[in-house]
Design a protein around this motif. Structure first.
Motif, PDB file in Angstrom:
ATOM      1  N   ALA A 234       0.649   1.386   3.169  1.00 43.39           N
ATOM      2  CA  ALA A 234       1.170   2.748   3.068  1.00 43.39           C
ATOM      3  C   ALA A 234       0.052   3.703   2.673  1.00 43.39           C
ATOM      4  CB  ALA A 234       2.289   2.809   2.035  1.00 43.39           C
ATOM      5  N   PRO A 235       0.182   5.002   3.019  1.00 40.15           N
ATOM      6  CA  PRO A 235      -0.819   5.979   2.590  1.00 40.15           C
ATOM      7  C   PRO A 235      -1.021   5.914   1.075  1.00 40.15           C
ATOM      8  CG  PRO A 235       0.708   6.965   4.155  1.00 40.15           C
ATOM      9  CD  PRO A 235       1.250   5.605   3.827  1.00 40.15           C
ATOM     10  N   GLY A 236      -2.264   5.977   0.650  1.00 42.05           N
ATOM     11  CA  GLY A 236      -2.571   5.889  -0.769  1.00 42.05           C
ATOM     12  C   GLY A 236      -2.980   4.499  -1.204  1.00 42.05           C
ATOM     13  N   GLY A 237      -2.737   3.494  -0.339  1.00 35.32           N
ATOM     14  CA  GLY A 237      -3.153   2.132  -0.653  1.00 35.32           C
ATOM     15  C   GLY A 237      -2.467   1.521  -1.852  1.00 35.32           C
ATOM     16  N   ARG A 238      -1.187   1.918  -2.090  1.00 36.06           N
ATOM     17  CA  ARG A 238      -0.460   1.367  -3.226  1.00 36.06           C
ATOM     18  C   ARG A 238       0.722   0.507  -2.798  1.00 36.06           C
ATOM     19  NH1 ARG A 238      -1.409   6.767  -5.195  1.00 36.06           N
ATOM     20  NH2 ARG A 238       0.641   7.377  -4.424  1.00 36.06           N
ATOM     21  N   SER A 239       0.956   0.387  -1.505  1.00 33.85           N
ATOM     22  CA  SER A 239       2.097  -0.387  -1.020  1.00 33.85           C
ATOM     23  C   SER A 239       1.655  -1.221   0.179  1.00 33.85           C
ATOM     24  CB  SER A 239       3.244   0.557  -0.625  1.00 33.85           C
ATOM     25  OG  SER A 239       4.388  -0.162  -0.266  1.00 33.85           O
ATOM     26  N   PHE A 240       2.019  -2.511   0.164  1.00 35.05           N
ATOM     27  CA  PHE A 240       1.565  -3.437   1.192  1.00 35.05           C
ATOM     28  C   PHE A 240       2.762  -4.199   1.775  1.00 35.05           C
ATOM     29  CE2 PHE A 240      -1.664  -2.956  -2.067  1.00 35.05           C
ATOM     30  CZ  PHE A 240      -2.792  -2.609  -1.338  1.00 35.05           C
ATOM     31  N   MET A 241       2.774  -4.347   3.093  1.00 31.10           N
ATOM     32  CA  MET A 241       3.756  -5.178   3.776  1.00 31.10           C
ATOM     33  C   MET A 241       3.051  -6.442   4.257  1.00 31.10           C
ATOM     34  SD  MET A 241       5.819  -2.337   6.035  1.00 31.10           S
ATOM     35  CE  MET A 241       6.511  -3.662   7.039  1.00 31.10           C
ATOM     36  N   VAL A 242       3.657  -7.593   3.958  1.00 33.16           N
ATOM     37  CA  VAL A 242       3.016  -8.850   4.324  1.00 33.16           C
ATOM     38  C   VAL A 242       4.040  -9.801   4.930  1.00 33.16           C
ATOM     39  CG1 VAL A 242       1.305  -8.610   2.481  1.00 33.16           C
ATOM     40  CG2 VAL A 242       3.388  -9.937   2.064  1.00 33.16           C
TER      41      VAL A 242
END
Length: 430
Positions: A300-308
């Motif tokens: 996500a924008p901001g690099g604080r949320s990741f989908m794996v």
């Protein structure tokens, strides 16, 4: 002659001022003022005024500016609103923050003063019984109608744009301050505003109380525009707004958290400890690659949320170890994980894909929040608090209809104003 001029300046002028200040005033002036105050203080027996569709006169820009300038500002007091202190879960607070930030940045642009003014109007509406009782409900009220939304960015296609990371972070910070009690005093209890180059019909029936840049701010006349009318508390349960999930991690999934006043969440120091570790650089070049045993799908924008995507046959108890790789060194972090074969391919996901999420991790080092959650319909847990809760209903727009406009206007750089060369009124977005 020069002495005569000096005598007028030093003697005559002070005498004239003193005579003016001591003049006899109309005897009934205080009574008239008291009558106005009494009328405003009396609560009417009728329900709150309706939020009418906004129609604007078909005027040239210069004509509209001139007419707006001719409308006087109200001479009644303009008290500042009381501090708005958000109550609810951390999840609700995160959703409210991003809804408010979206209203700020799409209405006022990357302008700190304008964004504060927009935020105050939104929170004034949350408190007023004429409007929805959640922040997201106010911001996205009427989003299902192409000419009926209160904030036009929610229905005119503006959400196809993605705010820059720095601008989005500033808008979020302003929103957090407003939800924590910071008040933007100049707009008082305003519930409406518009740019000075249009003239809505309602501008002559509401009190014009202040101007911020090119925007004019208004409140209802009578009791419904006074501080006692703004006392209805907001409701908890901020809805998910799928349309801003692309740049808002708070609206990307259904991870629920306990109320702010609830018991400690796991170990309070755990989030801060992990955030203090060295951060591993995870950029766009890592998407599609395997890290910490899982495949990275999206960031996500901001690099604080990741989908794996989780590996096949992986033991659920080792999934929290993902945080060691993805969330180390990050004050705020969220991981959303799916089993192999069920993961979406981007942040734009369906409700079914959200429901299929298998695991989630979230922490906020500032508040000490740390949650590790499993989808217990897939992976039963002995501790109920480790299960994901059912998500709030998503506010997804139904079929678009055209029933007239209600709402507030944005700055010029976000809209195209078409000048109609006719005298009858026309309905425009605002």
């Amino acid at each position: 002659m020069s002495w005569f001029v000096w005598a007028l300046l030093f003697v005559g002028l002070p005498m004239a001022v003193a005579a003016w200040e001591s003049r006899q005033r109309p005897v009934d002036a205080p009574q008239r003022f008291a009558a106005v105050v009494a009328a405003r203080a009396k609560r009417p027996s009728t329900p709150p005024p309706p939020v009418e569709p906004v129609q604007v006169y078909a005027l040239e820009r210069d004509q509209a500016v001139t007419l707006n300038a001719a409308i006087p500002f109200s001479r009644d007091p303009n008290p500042a609103a009381r501090p708005f202190l958000f109550s609810g879960t951390q999840t609700d607070l995160a959703r409210a923050t991003d809804c408010l930030a979206a209203a700020e940045i799409f209405e006022a642009g990357d302008d700190a003063v304008g964004e504060q003014a927009v935020a105050q109007v939104v929170l004034n509406r949350v408190r007023h019984p004429a409007f929805p009782k959640t922040v997201c409900g106010v911001v996205f009220q009427g989003q299902e109608r192409s000419t009926g939304c209160q904030f036009t960015f929610s229905c005119d296609g503006a959400l196809a744009l993605t705010p820059g990371q720095a601008a989005w972070a500033r808008a979020q910070e302003i929103a957090r301050g407003a939800l924590a009690g910071k008040v933007y005093k100049p707009v008082g209890h305003a519930t409406h505003y518009h740019t000075d180059w249009v003239v809505p019909y309602w501008s002559s029936s509401l009190d014009k109380i202040t101007a911020v840049g090119t925007h004019l701010f208004f409140r209802w006349r009578g009791w419904w525009g006074t501080p006692p009318a703004f006392r209805k508390s907001g409701e908890t349960g901020e809805p998910v707004i799928a349309r801003i999930a692309r740049f808002s991690s708070a609206h990307q999934g259904g991870v629920e958290t306990p109320p702010l006043a609830g018991p400690p969440l796991l170990v309070a120091e755990a989030a801060a400890t992990l955030a203090a570790k060295p951060q591993q650089a995870i950029g766009a070049d890592a998407i599609g690659k395997v890290m910490a045993g899982v495949r990275l799908i999206a960031i996500a924008p901001g690099g604080r949320s990741f989908m794996v995507e989780l590996p096949r046959g992986g033991a659920p108890d080792i999934w929290p170890a993902l945080a060691e790789t993805y969330c180390a060194g990050r004050a705020e972090c969220r991981i959303m994980a799916w089993r192999a074969g069920t993961a979406p391919d981007s942040m734009a996901m369906s409700d079914a894909q959200l429901e299929a999420m298998s695991f989630a991790y979230i922490h906020n080092a500032g508040s000490g929040l740390r949650r590790v959650l499993w989808n217990c319909s897939q992976t039963p847990r002995n501790v109920k608090g480790e299960c994901m809760r059912q998500r709030n209903p998503t506010m997804a727009p139904p079929a678009v209809t055209d029933t007239g406009l209600s709402g507030i206007r944005r700055k010029e750089r976000f809209e195209t104003v078409k000048i109609v060369p006719v005298t009858p009124p026309v309905t425009t977005t605002k």
